[in-house]
Design an enzyme around this catalytic site. Sequence first.
Site, PDB file in Angstrom:
ATOM      1  N   ARG A 100      32.080 -34.649  53.788  1.00 18.78           N
ATOM      2  CA  ARG A 100      33.070 -34.965  52.741  1.00 18.78           C
ATOM      3  C   ARG A 100      34.411 -34.438  53.245  1.00 18.78           C
ATOM      4  O   ARG A 100      34.618 -33.226  53.331  1.00 18.78           O
ATOM      5  CB  ARG A 100      32.671 -34.308  51.422  1.00 18.78           C
ATOM      6  CG  ARG A 100      33.630 -34.585  50.258  1.00 18.78           C
ATOM      7  CD  ARG A 100      33.120 -33.879  49.010  1.00 18.78           C
ATOM      8  NE  ARG A 100      34.059 -33.956  47.902  1.00 18.78           N
ATOM      9  CZ  ARG A 100      34.025 -34.865  46.927  1.00 18.78           C
ATOM     10  NH1 ARG A 100      33.075 -35.779  46.942  1.00 18.78           N
ATOM     11  NH2 ARG A 100      34.906 -34.850  45.960  1.00 18.78           N
ATOM     12  N   HIS A 127      34.126 -44.292  49.319  1.00 23.73           N
ATOM     13  CA  HIS A 127      33.198 -43.388  48.632  1.00 23.73           C
ATOM     14  C   HIS A 127      31.882 -44.146  48.419  1.00 23.73           C
ATOM     15  O   HIS A 127      31.519 -44.484  47.291  1.00 23.73           O
ATOM     16  CB  HIS A 127      33.798 -42.943  47.302  1.00 23.73           C
ATOM     17  CG  HIS A 127      33.176 -41.705  46.734  1.00 23.73           C
ATOM     18  ND1 HIS A 127      32.032 -41.138  47.256  1.00 23.73           N
ATOM     19  CD2 HIS A 127      33.520 -40.932  45.662  1.00 23.73           C
ATOM     20  CE1 HIS A 127      31.717 -40.064  46.551  1.00 23.73           C
ATOM     21  NE2 HIS A 127      32.600 -39.920  45.583  1.00 23.73           N
ATOM     22  N   GLN A 130      29.057 -42.995  45.822  1.00 26.99           N
ATOM     23  CA  GLN A 130      29.403 -43.191  44.418  1.00 26.99           C
ATOM     24  C   GLN A 130      29.111 -44.622  43.983  1.00 26.99           C
ATOM     25  O   GLN A 130      28.536 -44.861  42.919  1.00 26.99           O
ATOM     26  CB  GLN A 130      30.878 -42.871  44.190  1.00 26.99           C
ATOM     27  CG  GLN A 130      31.327 -43.039  42.745  1.00 26.99           C
ATOM     28  CD  GLN A 130      30.629 -42.077  41.804  1.00 26.99           C
ATOM     29  OE1 GLN A 130      30.707 -40.869  41.965  1.00 26.99           O
ATOM     30  NE2 GLN A 130      29.938 -42.615  40.810  1.00 26.99           N
ATOM     31  N   ASP A 217      38.872 -44.034  37.313  1.00 30.15           N
ATOM     32  CA  ASP A 217      38.781 -42.839  38.153  1.00 30.15           C
ATOM     33  C   ASP A 217      40.010 -41.990  37.857  1.00 30.15           C
ATOM     34  O   ASP A 217      40.940 -42.433  37.177  1.00 30.15           O
ATOM     35  CB  ASP A 217      38.748 -43.266  39.627  1.00 30.15           C
ATOM     36  CG  ASP A 217      38.376 -42.133  40.568  1.00 30.15           C
ATOM     37  OD1 ASP A 217      38.054 -41.033  40.083  1.00 30.15           O
ATOM     38  OD2 ASP A 217      38.413 -42.354  41.790  1.00 30.15           O
ATOM     39  N   CYS A 257      33.575 -42.152  37.408  1.00 33.07           N
ATOM     40  CA  CYS A 257      32.860 -41.445  38.469  1.00 33.07           C
ATOM     41  C   CYS A 257      33.006 -39.927  38.380  1.00 33.07           C
ATOM     42  O   CYS A 257      32.348 -39.204  39.139  1.00 33.07           O
ATOM     43  CB  CYS A 257      33.287 -41.958  39.835  1.00 33.07           C
ATOM     44  SG  CYS A 257      35.051 -41.807  40.181  1.00 33.07           S
ATOM     45  N   ARG A 285      23.803 -40.215  41.203  1.00 35.32           N
ATOM     46  CA  ARG A 285      24.222 -39.790  42.544  1.00 35.32           C
ATOM     47  C   ARG A 285      23.035 -39.166  43.280  1.00 35.32           C
ATOM     48  O   ARG A 285      22.828 -39.424  44.475  1.00 35.32           O
ATOM     49  CB  ARG A 285      25.383 -38.796  42.452  1.00 35.32           C
ATOM     50  CG  ARG A 285      26.711 -39.397  42.027  1.00 35.32           C
ATOM     51  CD  ARG A 285      27.312 -40.281  43.114  1.00 35.32           C
ATOM     52  NE  ARG A 285      27.507 -39.533  44.338  1.00 35.32           N
ATOM     53  CZ  ARG A 285      28.563 -38.740  44.569  1.00 35.32           C
ATOM     54  NH1 ARG A 285      29.526 -38.618  43.658  1.00 35.32           N
ATOM     55  NH2 ARG A 285      28.679 -38.100  45.717  1.00 35.32           N
TER      56      ARG A 285
END
Length: 301
Positions: A100, A127, A130, A217, A257, A285
């Site tokens: 990440r 991402h 996600q 988001d 998210c 997730r």
Amino acid sequence: MKHLLSIEELTREQIEKIVDLAILLKKDRKASPQVLAGQQWALIFTKSSTRTRVSFEVGIRELGGQVMFLSGADIQLGRGEPIKDTARVLSRMIHGAVIRTFAQQDVVDFAKYGTIPTINALTDDEHPCQILADLQTIKERLGGWEGKRICFLGDGDCNVARSWIWASARLGFELVIGAPKAFQPQETFMSGVPAGTVRVVDDPVEAVKGCDVLYTDVWVSMGKEAESADRIETLRPWQINDTLLKQAKPDAIVMHCLPAYRGKEITDEVMEANADIIFDEAENRLHAQKAVIVEIVQQAS
């Protein structure tokens, strides 16, 4: 499938297989296949996280593996020692890496020069984990994405929006990016996307009309803090609230998210009304990422 670097690199069949497996793994966590027995995986995070770290740590352990966490203070990914050297060293000591970080190229280079599975847990460009969890949520709630209209509202040029665009390109569902002109996907990015994949709209009411899913988001992502005041002011009309929600389909669902900044991109009232969906999405997730790891390991064996 040796790595998960982006939604762009996945095929329709791979996405569908991962989502279906994630749903199966969710039904009985105690029966998780022990595909990582005897393996040590590393989480290499130069960006902080709650959901990503916890879901990967738990998931790797549920699949029988051990996990170590390396923060930005522990390893200077892309700074100092070259990525290709870091990848080569770690490949001799661990069995898989979950990264990440900021630059997508760092993850790409790590996978290129290393000899172990590499998973993109978020970069500034994409991402993928996600979006796989989001697709799982939509299949659980709506039966699938075929024939559905999904609307992403807010910063249409962020990593999550880009991954949604690639998901639409691969799966063929209708995607609307609702964003003010300053926050619409860049032409340099869209030039690589198949024509007709996405409709970009600069009016929030028009964007959500006929939509089955409204998705948002955070407006100020990590690294954008200096732009906070300008971003919030420009994006304010794109908040998901009761008034805007009434313009979508009567049974439309709302997804986020997380983390959510209530009162900015979404109101507290809409967040609470859709909490079951949003927190299912967060839980997914774990299951989607386990499915990714299982798929990678099984194909490698």
